[in-house]
Scaffold this motif. Structure first.
Motif, PDB file in Angstrom:
ATOM      1  N   VAL A  97       7.189  -1.430 -21.213  1.00 35.95           N
ATOM      2  CA  VAL A  97       7.929  -0.442 -22.013  1.00 35.95           C
ATOM      3  C   VAL A  97       7.522  -0.535 -23.479  1.00 35.95           C
ATOM      4  O   VAL A  97       7.330   0.489 -24.142  1.00 35.95           O
ATOM      5  N   LEU A  98       7.371  -1.737 -23.991  1.00 37.13           N
ATOM      6  CA  LEU A  98       6.963  -1.900 -25.389  1.00 37.13           C
ATOM      7  C   LEU A  98       5.581  -1.314 -25.644  1.00 37.13           C
ATOM      8  O   LEU A  98       5.365  -0.654 -26.669  1.00 37.13           O
ATOM      9  N   LEU A  99       4.643  -1.551 -24.731  1.00 38.78           N
ATOM     10  CA  LEU A  99       3.308  -0.966 -24.883  1.00 38.78           C
ATOM     11  C   LEU A  99       3.394   0.557 -24.873  1.00 38.78           C
ATOM     12  O   LEU A  99       2.762   1.232 -25.699  1.00 38.78           O
ATOM     13  N   ILE A 100       4.192   1.115 -23.982  1.00 36.37           N
ATOM     14  CA  ILE A 100       4.356   2.569 -23.902  1.00 36.37           C
ATOM     15  C   ILE A 100       5.013   3.104 -25.167  1.00 36.37           C
ATOM     16  O   ILE A 100       4.552   4.093 -25.751  1.00 36.37           O
ATOM     17  N   GLU A 101       6.065   2.443 -25.617  1.00 30.84           N
ATOM     18  CA  GLU A 101       6.769   2.900 -26.823  1.00 30.84           C
ATOM     19  C   GLU A 101       5.895   2.817 -28.069  1.00 30.84           C
ATOM     20  O   GLU A 101       6.061   3.604 -28.995  1.00 30.84           O
ATOM     21  N   ARG A 102       4.964   1.864 -28.099  1.00 33.77           N
ATOM     22  CA  ARG A 102       4.046   1.755 -29.235  1.00 33.77           C
ATOM     23  C   ARG A 102       2.883   2.734 -29.124  1.00 33.77           C
ATOM     24  O   ARG A 102       2.008   2.759 -29.980  1.00 33.77           O
ATOM     25  N   GLY A 103       2.868   3.517 -28.052  1.00 34.06           N
ATOM     26  CA  GLY A 103       1.806   4.493 -27.863  1.00 34.06           C
ATOM     27  C   GLY A 103       0.510   3.897 -27.349  1.00 34.06           C
ATOM     28  O   GLY A 103      -0.524   4.556 -27.375  1.00 34.06           O
ATOM     29  N   GLN A 104       0.548   2.665 -26.863  1.00 27.97           N
ATOM     30  CA  GLN A 104      -0.649   1.996 -26.351  1.00 27.97           C
ATOM     31  C   GLN A 104      -0.767   2.259 -24.847  1.00 27.97           C
ATOM     32  O   GLN A 104      -0.701   1.356 -24.017  1.00 27.97           O
ATOM     33  N   LEU A 105      -0.962   3.531 -24.511  1.00 31.16           N
ATOM     34  CA  LEU A 105      -0.938   3.942 -23.112  1.00 31.16           C
ATOM     35  C   LEU A 105      -2.095   3.369 -22.307  1.00 31.16           C
ATOM     36  O   LEU A 105      -1.910   3.012 -21.129  1.00 31.16           O
ATOM     37  N   LEU A 106      -3.259   3.245 -22.898  1.00 26.80           N
ATOM     38  CA  LEU A 106      -4.382   2.647 -22.166  1.00 26.80           C
ATOM     39  C   LEU A 106      -4.140   1.164 -21.887  1.00 26.80           C
ATOM     40  O   LEU A 106      -4.443   0.679 -20.799  1.00 26.80           O
ATOM     41  N   PHE A 107      -3.591   0.444 -22.861  1.00 29.66           N
ATOM     42  CA  PHE A 107      -3.240  -0.962 -22.637  1.00 29.66           C
ATOM     43  C   PHE A 107      -2.158  -1.073 -21.569  1.00 29.66           C
ATOM     44  O   PHE A 107      -2.191  -1.971 -20.721  1.00 29.66           O
ATOM     45  N   ALA A 108      -1.191  -0.163 -21.604  1.00 26.31           N
ATOM     46  CA  ALA A 108      -0.113  -0.178 -20.606  1.00 26.31           C
ATOM     47  C   ALA A 108      -0.680   0.041 -19.201  1.00 26.31           C
ATOM     48  O   ALA A 108      -0.328  -0.668 -18.252  1.00 26.31           O
ATOM     49  N   LEU A 109      -1.567   0.998 -19.067  1.00 24.43           N
ATOM     50  CA  LEU A 109      -2.183   1.268 -17.771  1.00 24.43           C
ATOM     51  C   LEU A 109      -3.030   0.081 -17.312  1.00 24.43           C
ATOM     52  O   LEU A 109      -2.965  -0.332 -16.139  1.00 24.43           O
ATOM     53  N   LEU A 110      -3.815  -0.484 -18.211  1.00 27.51           N
ATOM     54  CA  LEU A 110      -4.631  -1.653 -17.889  1.00 27.51           C
ATOM     55  C   LEU A 110      -3.749  -2.825 -17.454  1.00 27.51           C
ATOM     56  O   LEU A 110      -4.026  -3.494 -16.451  1.00 27.51           O
ATOM     57  N   TYR A 111      -2.680  -3.045 -18.184  1.00 25.84           N
ATOM     58  CA  TYR A 111      -1.756  -4.131 -17.874  1.00 25.84           C
ATOM     59  C   TYR A 111      -1.115  -3.924 -16.509  1.00 25.84           C
ATOM     60  O   TYR A 111      -0.995  -4.864 -15.706  1.00 25.84           O
TER      61      TYR A 111
END
Length: 134
Positions: A97-111
């Protein structure tokens, strides 16, 4: 299950959980020391490592228990307690959720892909390792 057995089972889970939580904490500290706080603060490497290692260990434990090794006491101490305290899918959810909220969608998907993929693969590796040994 009588109250004495129930208490000992609960104590076993608590002991294992405490050890698992301590190992998880120390893994995070070790990863921060190894990679540096800037890198660890950018991507949740410690949680990823803990979930992958914990999944391999759960596969090994499942293989041992399937062979009749350790029985219910081992399952409670190691599976429910130690690995329950060590693995961190609640932390995984928060970090997603934190990655998504920070707009780091590629990192969120990778994670997401790495966590689920390594978790399932790790369990299969551990379980198949135990099957080959037996």
């Amino acid at each position: 299950m009588n109250s004495s057995t129930s208490f000992l089972s609960s104590l076993s889970v608590a002991l294992g959980g405490g050890i698992g939580a301590l190992l998880r904490y120390q893994t995070g500290r070790w990863m921060t020391g190894l990679l540096g706080p800037n890198i660890v603060g950018t991507f949740p490497f410690a949680t990823l490592a803990v979930n992958a290692i914990g999944s391999i260990a759960m596969g090994v434990l499942a293989g041992v228990l399937a062979r009749g090794g350790g029985g219910e006491p081992a399952r409670l101490l190691l599976g429910v307690g130690l690995l329950g305290g060590f693995t961190t899918f609640s932390a995984f959810s928060l970090e997603m959720v934190l990655l998504i909220e920070r707009g780091q969608l590629l990192f969120a998907l990778l994670y997401l892909i790495l966590s689920v993929g390594l978790g399932i693969s790790g369990l299969m590796i551990g379980l198949n390792t135990m099957r080959m040994l037996g």
